[in-house]
Design a protein around this motif. Structure first.
Motif, PDB file in Angstrom:
ATOM      1  N   GLY A 298       0.798  -1.224   0.000  1.00 35.28           N
ATOM      2  CA  GLY A 298       0.000   0.000   0.000  1.00 35.28           C
ATOM      3  C   GLY A 298       0.832   1.276   0.000  1.00 35.28           C
ATOM      4  N   LEU A 299       2.158   1.114  -0.104  1.00 34.30           N
ATOM      5  CA  LEU A 299       3.050   2.289  -0.106  1.00 34.30           C
ATOM      6  C   LEU A 299       3.921   2.264  -1.356  1.00 34.30           C
ATOM      7  CD1 LEU A 299       4.395   2.042   3.578  1.00 34.30           C
ATOM      8  CD2 LEU A 299       2.566   3.536   2.750  1.00 34.30           C
ATOM      9  N   LEU A 300       4.472   3.411  -1.721  1.00 36.04           N
ATOM     10  CA  LEU A 300       5.462   3.436  -2.798  1.00 36.04           C
ATOM     11  C   LEU A 300       6.773   2.848  -2.266  1.00 36.04           C
ATOM     12  CD1 LEU A 300       4.867   6.950  -4.405  1.00 36.04           C
ATOM     13  CD2 LEU A 300       3.796   4.768  -4.962  1.00 36.04           C
ATOM     14  N   GLU A 301       7.550   2.288  -3.162  1.00 36.09           N
ATOM     15  CA  GLU A 301       8.799   1.644  -2.746  1.00 36.09           C
ATOM     16  C   GLU A 301       9.816   2.691  -2.271  1.00 36.09           C
ATOM     17  OE1 GLU A 301      11.470  -2.106  -4.271  1.00 36.09           O
ATOM     18  OE2 GLU A 301      10.708  -0.718  -5.764  1.00 36.09           O
ATOM     19  N   TYR A 302      10.644   2.286  -1.299  1.00 34.42           N
ATOM     20  CA  TYR A 302      11.698   3.175  -0.770  1.00 34.42           C
ATOM     21  C   TYR A 302      12.788   3.389  -1.841  1.00 34.42           C
ATOM     22  CZ  TYR A 302      13.258  -1.604  -0.024  1.00 34.42           C
ATOM     23  OH  TYR A 302      13.545  -2.923  -0.216  1.00 34.42           O
ATOM     24  N   PRO A 303      13.610   4.453  -1.683  1.00 32.55           N
ATOM     25  CA  PRO A 303      14.683   4.709  -2.650  1.00 32.55           C
ATOM     26  C   PRO A 303      15.748   3.604  -2.589  1.00 32.55           C
ATOM     27  CG  PRO A 303      14.345   6.598  -1.181  1.00 32.55           C
ATOM     28  CD  PRO A 303      13.558   5.468  -0.631  1.00 32.55           C
TER      29      PRO A 303
ATOM     30  N   SER B  14       9.831   4.985   2.542  1.00 29.88           N
ATOM     31  CA  SER B  14       8.678   4.522   1.788  1.00 29.88           C
ATOM     32  C   SER B  14       7.466   5.401   2.129  1.00 29.88           C
ATOM     33  CB  SER B  14       8.410   3.076   2.229  1.00 29.88           C
ATOM     34  OG  SER B  14       7.858   2.331   1.219  1.00 29.88           O
ATOM     35  N   LEU B  15       7.296   5.648   3.415  1.00 29.24           N
ATOM     36  CA  LEU B  15       6.200   6.516   3.874  1.00 29.24           C
ATOM     37  C   LEU B  15       6.397   7.943   3.359  1.00 29.24           C
ATOM     38  CD1 LEU B  15       5.901   5.184   7.501  1.00 29.24           C
ATOM     39  CD2 LEU B  15       3.947   5.507   5.976  1.00 29.24           C
ATOM     40  N   ARG B  16       7.655   8.414   3.367  1.00 28.73           N
ATOM     41  CA  ARG B  16       7.921   9.788   2.915  1.00 28.73           C
ATOM     42  C   ARG B  16       7.550   9.942   1.437  1.00 28.73           C
ATOM     43  NH1 ARG B  16      11.491  13.141   5.289  1.00 28.73           N
ATOM     44  NH2 ARG B  16      12.825  11.451   6.018  1.00 28.73           N
TER      45      ARG B  16
ATOM     46  N   ARG C 170      -5.418   3.666   4.445  1.00 24.80           N
ATOM     47  CA  ARG C 170      -4.493   2.655   4.941  1.00 24.80           C
ATOM     48  C   ARG C 170      -4.399   2.739   6.452  1.00 24.80           C
ATOM     49  NH1 ARG C 170       0.650   1.407   5.994  1.00 24.80           N
ATOM     50  NH2 ARG C 170       1.517  -0.465   5.024  1.00 24.80           N
ATOM     51  N   GLN C 171      -4.588   1.576   7.091  1.00 27.20           N
ATOM     52  CA  GLN C 171      -4.440   1.486   8.543  1.00 27.20           C
ATOM     53  C   GLN C 171      -2.939   1.504   8.848  1.00 27.20           C
ATOM     54  OE1 GLN C 171      -7.527   1.065   9.807  1.00 27.20           O
ATOM     55  NE2 GLN C 171      -6.949   1.184  11.965  1.00 27.20           N
ATOM     56  N   LEU C 172      -2.458   2.541   9.524  1.00 27.49           N
ATOM     57  CA  LEU C 172      -1.021   2.615   9.813  1.00 27.49           C
ATOM     58  C   LEU C 172      -0.694   1.877  11.108  1.00 27.49           C
ATOM     59  CD1 LEU C 172      -0.096   6.375   9.069  1.00 27.49           C
ATOM     60  CD2 LEU C 172       0.122   4.408   7.556  1.00 27.49           C
ATOM     61  N   THR C 173       0.461   1.199  11.134  1.00 30.30           N
ATOM     62  CA  THR C 173       0.926   0.584  12.384  1.00 30.30           C
ATOM     63  C   THR C 173       1.436   1.717  13.279  1.00 30.30           C
ATOM     64  OG1 THR C 173       3.188   0.349  11.616  1.00 30.30           O
ATOM     65  CG2 THR C 173       1.696  -1.485  11.130  1.00 30.30           C
ATOM     66  N   LYS C 174       1.672   1.362  14.555  1.00 35.23           N
ATOM     67  CA  LYS C 174       2.201   2.359  15.506  1.00 35.23           C
ATOM     68  C   LYS C 174       3.501   2.963  14.991  1.00 35.23           C
ATOM     69  CE  LYS C 174       0.987   1.830  20.312  1.00 35.23           C
ATOM     70  NZ  LYS C 174       1.112   0.987  21.467  1.00 35.23           N
ATOM     71  N   GLU C 175       4.365   2.051  14.498  1.00 35.81           N
ATOM     72  CA  GLU C 175       5.675   2.480  14.006  1.00 35.81           C
ATOM     73  C   GLU C 175       5.510   3.430  12.810  1.00 35.81           C
ATOM     74  OE1 GLU C 175       7.978  -0.553  12.019  1.00 35.81           O
ATOM     75  OE2 GLU C 175       9.829   0.162  12.960  1.00 35.81           O
ATOM     76  N   GLU C 176       4.591   3.069  11.897  1.00 38.08           N
ATOM     77  CA  GLU C 176       4.366   3.899  10.709  1.00 38.08           C
ATOM     78  C   GLU C 176       3.822   5.278  11.107  1.00 38.08           C
ATOM     79  OE1 GLU C 176       3.452   0.181   7.636  1.00 38.08           O
ATOM     80  OE2 GLU C 176       1.798   1.331   8.477  1.00 38.08           O
ATOM     81  N   SER C 177       2.885   5.303  12.073  1.00 35.01           N
ATOM     82  CA  SER C 177       2.321   6.586  12.515  1.00 35.01           C
ATOM     83  C   SER C 177       3.414   7.468  13.081  1.00 35.01           C
ATOM     84  CB  SER C 177       1.262   6.376  13.602  1.00 35.01           C
ATOM     85  OG  SER C 177       0.246   5.558  13.118  1.00 35.01           O
TER      86      SER C 177
END
Ligand code: ADE
Length: 240
Positions: free
Chosen positions: A169-174, A207-209, A222-229
């Motif tokens: 559900g996210l774009l890939e990291y660099p 990835s989130l950025r 998208r339901q974010l995990t604690k870490e993602e939030s």
């Protein structure tokens, strides 16, 4: 796994099936890929598959008979018939994932002004590859076939597509390769540290950025995990 493409232009797919990963997948029998020219099924004495539009209008429409007869000849109980059309559901990675469980996918490609509306009664789903109109369904069928085939077992390493953009559900990291320094632009230190947990966290945050900066819409549902939030809050603060 079998993909049958119904098209008036089978030669369109020649380079697709004879190049790189797709070629290998076919050679290794991970997938059976065939193109069927539905003109072969027409009963028209001039070999036509299209006709003028009832009520008037520019161009020609694909008629029911050749396509329906072709479908009847090749369909089995496990076939799923997919019409490629700009009116269909817009293709997303989640849909591709759902479709890889189908045994036999029949992709119906239109041309000219489109299909006689009654053909829709013989298809199971209608897929669009985006809100624009192509000259035919071939480019769309090719796109969907490519997205499907790369997910079939053994075609590419599982790890390669688990980290793909959209898979979580996210774009890939660099990502970076050598040299470590190119014209003063450096590979981030963390990626050279060998510290797996720090690398995992960096990748998730980046990835989130990317997703936040380029595709905020993907974050809405998208339901974010604690870490993602936590990372997302940090990113927003860094942004200010
Ligand atoms: N045929 C023409 N345009 C199309 C599109 N955007 N998606 C799928 N099939 C098409």
């Amino acid at each position: 796994m079998k993909i049958s493409v119904l098209t008036l232009f089978p030669e369109f797919f020649d380079s697709f099936t004879s190049t790189s990963i797709i070629k290998r997948a076919i050679e290794q029998e991970r997938v059976t890929f065939e193109c069927i020219d539905f003109r072969a099924y027409t009963k028209d004495k001039h070999n036509n598959v299209d006709d003028t539009i009832c009520g008037g209008g520019a161009g020609m429409l694909l008629a029911c008979q050749p396509i329906v007869d072709c479908l009847r000849a090749i369909k089995t109980d496990s076939s799923v018939v997919v019409m490629m059309s700009p009116q269909g559901e817009t293709l997303q990675q989640a849909k591709v994932r759902e479709m890889i469980s189908y045994d036999h996918i029949i992709l119906l490609c239109g041309h000219y002004e489109g299909f006689d509306e009654r053909i829709r009664d013989y298809v199971d789903m209608e897929i669009s590859i985006g809100d624009y109109v192509l000259t035919g369904g071939e480019v769309a069928a090719l796109t969907l076939s490519d997205a499907l085939i790369r997910l079939y077992d053994g075609v590419i390493a599982k790890q390669s597509h688990e980290d793909d953009s959209f898979e979580n559900g996210l774009l890939e990291y660099p990502q970076y390769t050598r040299p470590i320094d190119f014209e003063g632009k450096k590979v981030p230190d963390v990626l050279l540290s060998g510290h797996h947990e720090n690398i995992r966290q960096w990748r998730l945050k980046e990835s989130l950025r990317k997703t936040y900066l380029r595709r905020k819409d993907l974050l809405v549902n998208r339901q974010l995990t604690k870490e993602e939030s936590k990372f997302l809050i940090e990113i927003k603060n860094e942004d200010n």
